[in-house]
Write an enzyme that holds these catalytic residues in place. Structure first.
Site, mmCIF file in Angstrom:
data_model
loop_
_atom_site.group_PDB
_atom_site.id
_atom_site.type_symbol
_atom_site.label_atom_id
_atom_site.label_comp_id
_atom_site.label_asym_id
_atom_site.label_seq_id
_atom_site.Cartn_x
_atom_site.Cartn_y
_atom_site.Cartn_z
ATOM 1 N N HIS A 167 0.879 -1.179 0.000
ATOM 2 C CA HIS A 167 0.000 0.000 0.000
ATOM 3 C C HIS A 167 0.915 1.226 0.000
ATOM 4 O O HIS A 167 1.259 1.770 1.048
ATOM 5 C CB HIS A 167 -0.888 -0.043 1.249
ATOM 6 C CG HIS A 167 -1.923 1.048 1.295
ATOM 7 N ND1 HIS A 167 -3.152 0.936 0.703
ATOM 8 C CD2 HIS A 167 -1.905 2.270 1.872
ATOM 9 C CE1 HIS A 167 -3.853 2.031 0.909
ATOM 10 N NE2 HIS A 167 -3.107 2.866 1.617
ATOM 11 N N ASP A 185 -0.451 -9.755 1.091
ATOM 12 C CA ASP A 185 0.320 -8.928 0.163
ATOM 13 C C ASP A 185 -0.635 -8.358 -0.883
ATOM 14 O O ASP A 185 -0.661 -8.805 -2.030
ATOM 15 C CB ASP A 185 1.437 -9.767 -0.483
ATOM 16 C CG ASP A 185 2.311 -8.922 -1.403
ATOM 17 O OD1 ASP A 185 2.211 -7.674 -1.356
ATOM 18 O OD2 ASP A 185 3.102 -9.514 -2.168
ATOM 19 N N GLU A 238 1.037 -1.653 4.336
ATOM 20 C CA GLU A 238 1.558 -0.321 4.033
ATOM 21 C C GLU A 238 3.048 -0.307 4.386
ATOM 22 O O GLU A 238 3.571 -1.278 4.948
ATOM 23 C CB GLU A 238 0.791 0.762 4.813
ATOM 24 C CG GLU A 238 1.134 2.170 4.331
ATOM 25 C CD GLU A 238 0.116 3.244 4.751
ATOM 26 O OE1 GLU A 238 -0.919 2.904 5.354
ATOM 27 O OE2 GLU A 238 0.386 4.425 4.471
HETATM 28 O O1 G3I Z 1 -1.216 -0.332 21.228
HETATM 29 C C1 G3I Z 1 -2.552 -0.810 21.112
HETATM 30 C C2 G3I Z 1 -2.838 -1.868 22.091
HETATM 31 O O2 G3I Z 1 -2.709 -1.367 23.383
HETATM 32 C C3 G3I Z 1 -4.195 -2.380 21.801
HETATM 33 O O3 G3I Z 1 -4.574 -3.311 22.749
HETATM 34 C C4 G3I Z 1 -4.265 -2.982 20.417
HETATM 35 C C5 G3I Z 1 -5.659 -3.426 20.078
HETATM 36 O O4 G3I Z 1 -6.252 -2.606 19.103
HETATM 37 O O5 G3I Z 1 -3.833 -2.094 19.433
HETATM 38 C C6 G3I Z 1 -2.768 -1.199 19.678
HETATM 39 O O6 G3I Z 1 -3.101 -0.025 19.071
HETATM 40 C C7 G3I Z 1 -2.901 0.101 17.709
HETATM 41 C C8 G3I Z 1 -1.908 1.192 17.493
HETATM 42 O O7 G3I Z 1 -1.768 1.437 16.128
HETATM 43 C C9 G3I Z 1 -0.532 0.827 18.053
HETATM 44 O O8 G3I Z 1 0.455 1.736 17.678
HETATM 45 C C10 G3I Z 1 -4.225 0.419 17.050
HETATM 46 O O9 G3I Z 1 -5.068 -0.684 17.139
HETATM 47 C C11 G3I Z 1 -3.988 0.796 15.603
HETATM 48 O O10 G3I Z 1 -5.184 1.262 15.031
HETATM 49 C C12 G3I Z 1 -2.945 1.868 15.474
HETATM 50 O O11 G3I Z 1 -2.592 1.946 14.146
HETATM 51 C C13 G3I Z 1 -1.924 3.092 13.694
HETATM 52 C C14 G3I Z 1 -2.582 3.519 12.377
HETATM 53 O O12 G3I Z 1 -1.848 4.574 11.801
HETATM 54 C C15 G3I Z 1 -4.009 3.953 12.563
HETATM 55 O O13 G3I Z 1 -4.075 5.063 13.369
HETATM 56 C C16 G3I Z 1 -0.473 2.702 13.423
HETATM 57 O O14 G3I Z 1 0.216 2.501 14.657
HETATM 58 C C17 G3I Z 1 0.244 3.796 12.651
HETATM 59 O O15 G3I Z 1 1.498 3.317 12.265
HETATM 60 C C18 G3I Z 1 -0.555 4.176 11.413
HETATM 61 O O16 G3I Z 1 0.062 5.226 10.781
HETATM 62 C C19 G3I Z 1 -0.381 5.547 9.477
HETATM 63 C C20 G3I Z 1 -0.769 7.023 9.503
HETATM 64 O O17 G3I Z 1 -1.897 7.180 10.317
HETATM 65 C C21 G3I Z 1 -0.987 7.582 8.115
HETATM 66 N N1 G3I Z 1 0.129 7.280 7.268
HETATM 67 C C22 G3I Z 1 0.412 5.865 7.151
HETATM 68 C C23 G3I Z 1 0.741 5.278 8.495
HETATM 69 C C24 G3I Z 1 1.104 3.803 8.398
HETATM 70 O O18 G3I Z 1 0.023 2.956 8.213
HETATM 71 O O1 9MR Z 2 -4.010 5.218 2.284
HETATM 72 C C1 9MR Z 2 -4.290 5.486 3.644
HETATM 73 C C2 9MR Z 2 -3.147 4.996 4.509
HETATM 74 O O2 9MR Z 2 -1.975 5.710 4.199
HETATM 75 C C3 9MR Z 2 -3.515 5.076 5.969
HETATM 76 O O3 9MR Z 2 -2.549 4.453 6.767
HETATM 77 C C4 9MR Z 2 -4.859 4.420 6.216
HETATM 78 C C5 9MR Z 2 -5.322 4.542 7.655
HETATM 79 O O4 9MR Z 2 -5.453 5.847 8.024
HETATM 80 O O5 9MR Z 2 -5.846 4.981 5.387
HETATM 81 C C6 9MR Z 2 -5.576 4.823 4.023
HETATM 82 O O6 9MR Z 2 -6.589 5.427 3.288
HETATM 83 C C7 9MR Z 2 -7.774 4.686 3.184
HETATM 84 C C8 9MR Z 2 -8.847 5.296 4.044
HETATM 85 O O7 9MR Z 2 -8.506 5.279 5.396
HETATM 86 C C9 9MR Z 2 -10.167 4.576 3.811
HETATM 87 N N1 9MR Z 2 -10.503 4.582 2.421
HETATM 88 C C10 9MR Z 2 -9.495 3.928 1.568
HETATM 89 C C11 9MR Z 2 -8.169 4.629 1.722
HETATM 90 C C12 9MR Z 2 -7.106 3.905 0.887
HETATM 91 O O8 9MR Z 2 -7.133 4.307 -0.419
#
Ligand code: G3I
Ligand code: 9MR
Ligand code: ZN
Ligand code: CA
Length: 536
Positions: free
Chosen positions: A460, A505, A514
């Site tokens: 992704h 994948d 991602e």
């Molecule tokens: O740490 C908790 C844990 O305590 C809990 O019990 C468990 C159950 O859900 O999950 C853990 O939390 C997770 C957290 O990441 C940990 O860092 C959440 O579920 C999970 O939703 C969260 O995901 C983050 C995600 O964004 C959504 O917010 C990722 O860490 C983070 O790397 C990711 O970052 C994204 C950016 O928002 C946008 N750009 C891409 C990037 C990578 O995917």
């Molecule tokens: O592409 C987005 C990715 O970089 C983020 O980690 C993710 C979670 O915030 O969201 C992706 O975007 C999606 C959006 O959340 C829901 N609609 C589809 C998007 C992917 O094209």
């Protein structure tokens, strides 16, 4: 018993001559195995032993002669390589990934090959809710999206700086994209990280010293958007405590590390760190939340004392100021989780304290921190001992970005050792971590694009989806298995899978497939550390 080649799991990039060498099979009972050299001569024979669950492990560490072998087990054969520098190319690619993520500059074909593209996101960003614009060009796209977020950027920079400080020699062989760096020929990790340091400096508000949380479009563009076609207005989200604190820590770190190589940058960074620290001491410890009109990554965090701890310890390392020490003390006493994540950063604080000039620290406090660090590593070592693949992981740790969770733990061992805090499990944990990342896992998946016999092919990652090149940008670490199934495709296809198999994948799986700058950054440190330790 016969075994399909799909049930044999090896490090697909091979093994270092002097390192530990292990493979895994999915089988209930021990099986004999042999390694054959070219020409078919058996050079090593052994028998697997139970590793836990449905897995058996075989060890051939005693075989050290470089070469390509056939591993024969259960009537199937897979190739296995032993060679010096087995991870040299992947280390180079892991580091060059950051150059591929560069924003605002063109990536010429001479450097980026078929993944070349024009300059992107060069228009100034508007401060949310104000008429003011700020030019914050440059830096790295965070991940598969084009947002640039201060908090995870600080983690990625800190990792690269630590990698340079701990393992400069394996990194010295890396080749960043010279043409895109205004100051080529710095030590490679510093040359690469410099772009993000300069961008971070542009995220600081000159008036107050506070730091904007992020710059992005209001929403994510479609997945097939090329960087240079993402023309929606750029918005700067408000200054936040987390951004200001992690910025302060990373800039203080940069000020120390760049001093001998780039004194001008080091002095800007020191100045910026001081101003950010002053903001923190006045500022309001409030978590950042996405404003209503903004839907890009939030990087929200409710516990901000660890961010203050990291900033204070980094400032102590930079300045030796007793006033910083006074601030560190009570924070170091709190029972904050010792992690190296984007939200839990206390271990970065502890590391900075231990790297501060001894005269600026307290001996008894150092000793106490070393003890806590050791007991953290003991806990990880106990997990690794109980894990079929020797990983310091529980099932619950396979969350979004699980590959980072694992790499961070391996990084804790390596940084500890670089600080003189030895743990007997270090070598094994680090090798197992790299084995897992490069294919020795229940899916036989090499989690790095462009490498191994079964690499990630459909990350992704917008630039890779949108271009017309078949292969994705090389050297990217995928997020990895996530048992919480946090996107539609994993919910549809992976329900009920064991934690380590909750991965697909597929380009739509942003919660498992991602890529991100702060998932590559610990991989750089860990692979460099393994190269330094595995080759004697
Ligand atoms: O740490 C908790 C844990 O305590 C809990 O019990 C468990 C159950 O859900 O999950 C853990 O939390 C997770 C957290 O990441 C940990 O860092 C959440 O579920 C999970 O939703 C969260 O995901 C983050 C995600 O964004 C959504 O917010 C990722 O860490 C983070 O790397 C990711 O970052 C994204 C950016 O928002 C946008 N750009 C891409 C990037 C990578 O995917
Ligand atoms: O592409 C987005 C990715 O970089 C983020 O980690 C993710 C979670 O915030 O969201 C992706 O975007 C999606 C959006 O959340 C829901 N609609 C589809 C998007 C992917 O094209
Ligand atoms: Zn860009
Ligand atoms: Ca925190």
């Amino acid at each position: 018993m016969s075994l399909s080649p799909k049930s044999i799991f090896v490090n697909q990039l091979g093994y270092l001559t002097g390192g530990q060498k292990r493979f895994w099979i999915r089988a209930r009972s021990p099986l004999p195995f042999v390694l054959q050299a070219a020409g078919g001569m058996a050079v090593y024979a052994g028998i697997t032993s139970p590793a836990g669950g449905d897995y058996q492990a075989g060890d051939f560490s005693a075989l050290c002669a470089p070469g390509t072998y056939q591993l024969e087990v259960g009537g199937s054969r897979v190739p296995v390589v032993i060679r010096r520098g087995a991870y040299r190319d992947v280390l180079n690619a892991l580091l060059r990934f950051f150059d591929y993520q560069l924003c605002g500059v063109a990536l010429p074909a001479s450097e980026a090959g078929p993944w070349a593209h024009g300059p992107c996101h060069t228009h100034p960003a508007q401060v949310l809710g104000e008429a003011r614009t700020v030019s914050c060009n440059g830096g790295w796209h965070d991940a598969g999206d084009y947002g640039k977020y201060t908090v995870p950027a600080a983690k990625a920079v800190a990792d690269l700086l630590l990698a340079h400080e701990c393992f400069p020699s394996p990194l010295a062989e890396c080749r960043p994209m010279e043409a895109v760096h205004p100051t080529p020929h710095l030590p490679p990790a510093l040359e690469v990280a410099r772009e993000e340091v300069v961008w971070l400096l542009s995220m600081q508000d000159p008036e107050t010293g506070g730091v904007y949380h992020k710059v992005s479009t209001a929403a994510f563009p479609p997945l097939d958007t090329r960087p240079e076609d993402d023309a929606a207005p750029l918005v700067l989200c408000p200054i936040s405590y987390a951004a200001t604190a992690t910025f302060c820590a990373a800039m203080a770190h940069a000020a120390v590390v760049y001093r001998p190589f780039d004194p001008a940058l080091a002095s800007c960074a020191a100045d910026a760190a001081r101003r950010a620290y002053a903001w923190l001491l006045r500022g309001d410890m409030r978590p950042f939340r996405n404003p209503a009109e903004i839907r890009t990554g939030e990087y929200g965090d409710d516990e901000l004392r660890d961010e203050l701890l990291w900033a204070s310890c980094a400032m102590l390392r930079l300045t030796g100021d007793p006033a910083c020490h006074a601030l560190c003390e009570p924070l170091l006493d709190l029972d904050l989780p010792l992690e190296l994540g984007w939200a839990d950063v206390a271990l970065y604080g502890v590391i900075a304290y231990l790297m501060a000039p001894p005269g600026a620290t307290r001996t008894d406090l150092r000793a106490k921190l070393v003890q806590r660090f050791k007991s953290l590593l003991d806990d990880f070592a106990a997990l690794a001992k109980a894990h079929p693949f020797g990983l310091p992981m529980r099932d619950e740790d396979f969350i979004w970005g699980s590959n980072m969770v694992l790499l961070n733990r391996a990084m804790s061992f390596l940084v500890a050792e670089a600080l003189g805090v030895y743990h007997p499990a270090t070598r094994a944990v680090v090798q197992r971590t790299v084995d897992y990342l490069l294919g020795a896992n229940p899916l036989g998946q090499c989690y790095v694009t462009g490498f191994g016999t079964n690499p990630v092919c459909h990350p992704h990652h917008r630039p890779s989806v949108a271009d017309d090149v078949g292969d994705p940008v090389p050297g990217m670490v995928a997020g990895g298995p996530n048992r919480n199934l946090q996107d539609e495709i994993t919910r549809r296809k992976l329900a009920g899978r064991p934690a380590m198999e909750a991965y697909i994948d597929h380009q739509d799986s942003y919660s498992t497939n991602e890529v991100a700058i702060y998932w590559n950054s610990p991989a750089v440190l860990v692979v460099a550390g393994l190269m330094e330790k595995g080759e004697r």
